[in-house]
Design an enzyme around this catalytic site. Structure first.
Site, PDB file in Angstrom:
ATOM      1  N   ASP A 186      -1.726   9.430 -10.714  1.00 20.55           N
ATOM      2  CA  ASP A 186      -1.595   8.080 -11.514  1.00 20.55           C
ATOM      3  C   ASP A 186      -0.662   7.652 -12.193  1.00 20.55           C
ATOM      4  OD1 ASP A 186      -4.741   8.104 -11.632  1.00 20.55           O
ATOM      5  OD2 ASP A 186      -4.882   8.804 -13.554  1.00 20.55           O
ATOM      6  N   HIS A 198      -4.654  14.764  -9.755  1.00 25.35           N
ATOM      7  CA  HIS A 198      -4.327  13.821  -9.711  1.00 25.35           C
ATOM      8  C   HIS A 198      -3.685  12.307 -11.399  1.00 25.35           C
ATOM      9  CE1 HIS A 198      -7.924  12.109  -7.056  1.00 25.35           C
ATOM     10  NE2 HIS A 198      -8.677  13.803  -6.930  1.00 25.35           N
ATOM     11  N   ASP A 249       1.493  -1.785  -0.329  1.00 19.99           N
ATOM     12  CA  ASP A 249       0.003  -0.474   0.225  1.00 19.99           C
ATOM     13  C   ASP A 249       1.233   1.493  -0.066  1.00 19.99           C
ATOM     14  OD1 ASP A 249      -3.273   1.252   0.461  1.00 19.99           O
ATOM     15  OD2 ASP A 249      -1.667   2.243   1.877  1.00 19.99           O
ATOM     16  N   ASN A 308      -1.855  13.101  -4.666  1.00 19.22           N
ATOM     17  CA  ASN A 308      -2.992  13.921  -5.081  1.00 19.22           C
ATOM     18  C   ASN A 308      -3.717  15.313  -4.581  1.00 19.22           C
ATOM     19  OD1 ASN A 308      -3.921  11.370  -6.965  1.00 19.22           O
ATOM     20  ND2 ASN A 308      -4.614  10.280  -4.712  1.00 19.22           N
ATOM     21  N   GLU A 366      -4.366   2.837  -3.874  1.00 20.36           N
ATOM     22  CA  GLU A 366      -3.491   2.299  -3.842  1.00 20.36           C
ATOM     23  C   GLU A 366      -2.436   1.685  -3.578  1.00 20.36           C
ATOM     24  OE1 GLU A 366      -4.820   5.734  -0.759  1.00 20.36           O
ATOM     25  OE2 GLU A 366      -4.659   5.399  -2.697  1.00 20.36           O
TER      26      GLU A 366
END
Length: 248
Positions: A140, A136, A123, A131, A166
């Site tokens: 990504d 965003h 994680d 973000n 994530e």
């Protein structure tokens, strides 16, 4: 034809040419044999003209028809493969999606109940901050980099899936606690080494990893529950950590 060559992989074209050639040659041979048998009945046997016709007819008529049929078959095979890939692959990271990853691990557990293995949950740490700070699109891009680092750190045969957001999953066949811990640390270091600087601003990336290993058959749900518990343990002890334990 140029567009078709771009769509089909090289091995598909080799299969088309090989099968078309083999069937055409067989057709020519059968045509010559049957033509000779018929000519033996009505005359002294096959002549030069009859031989030429028996060879040219399968080549001129049969060859193109076989080629077209094989082409359509390979296009269908290729399209089905692409649909299967889309149905099992996460669009952003090119890892397996959650359903495909869960299915692959579950099938392995059912087929190899006593070989041992490990499930890792990886994680990204403080990903909301990435973000919030950079947007965003940058988030990504960070996920794609993390996914690439994970794949580079494991064997090509080890399934890697994006479980959501994530969070990633990695399954290690034939691994004990020591081997799983070694791989998890390799993943952690690989992610920490990523040079991520959106808009020229350095943004360190890190992951926390929880894992569960087994020696005898364990259901996927139990392994996931234990790995997830150890993930939270790694998060609560400072992040950028690995916590792995053997399932009872």
């Amino acid at each position: 034809m140029t567009e078709l060559h771009r769509d089909l992989p090289k091995r598909a074209w080799l299969r088309i040419y090989r099968v078309t050639g083999a069937i055409t040659l067989i057709s020519v041979a059968l045509s010559v044999v049957f033509t000779n048998m018929i000519m033996e009945i009505f005359s002294a046997g096959i002549n030069v003209q009859g031989l030429a016709v028996s060879i040219l007819m399968p080549l001129v008529l049969g060859g193109p028809m076989i080629f077209v049929l094989m082409l359509r078959q390979e296009q269908l095979r290729h399209a089905n493969g692409q649909l299967e890939h889309l149905a099992t692959t996460d669009w952003l990271t090119a890892c397996l999606n959650r359903g495909a990853f869960t299915g692959a691990v579950t099938r392995y557990l059912d087929r190899h109940p006593s070989t041992g293995g490990a499930l890792l949950i990886v994680d990204a740490d403080d990903f909301k901050g990435v973000n919030d700070r950079f947007g965003h699109d940058a988030g990504d891009a960070a996920l794609r980099l993390i996914a690439g680092a994970i794949r580079q750190a494991v064997r090509s045969s080890d399934p890697v899936g994006r479980l959501g957001g994530e969070e990633f999953g990695v399954f290690l066949a034939d691994s004990d606690v020591a081997a799983a811990d070694h791989v998890a640390e390799r993943i952690r270091r690989a992610v920490s080494a990523i040079d991520f600087a959106p808009d020229g601003m350095p943004c360190p990336l890190s992951v926390s990893i929880g894992g569960a290993t087994y020696e005898t058959r364990a259901p996927f749900g139990e392994l996931y529950r234990l790995a997830d518990r150890h993930l939270y343990e790694a998060k609560n002890t400072g992040r950028d950590r690995v916590a792995i334990m053997q399932a009872a």
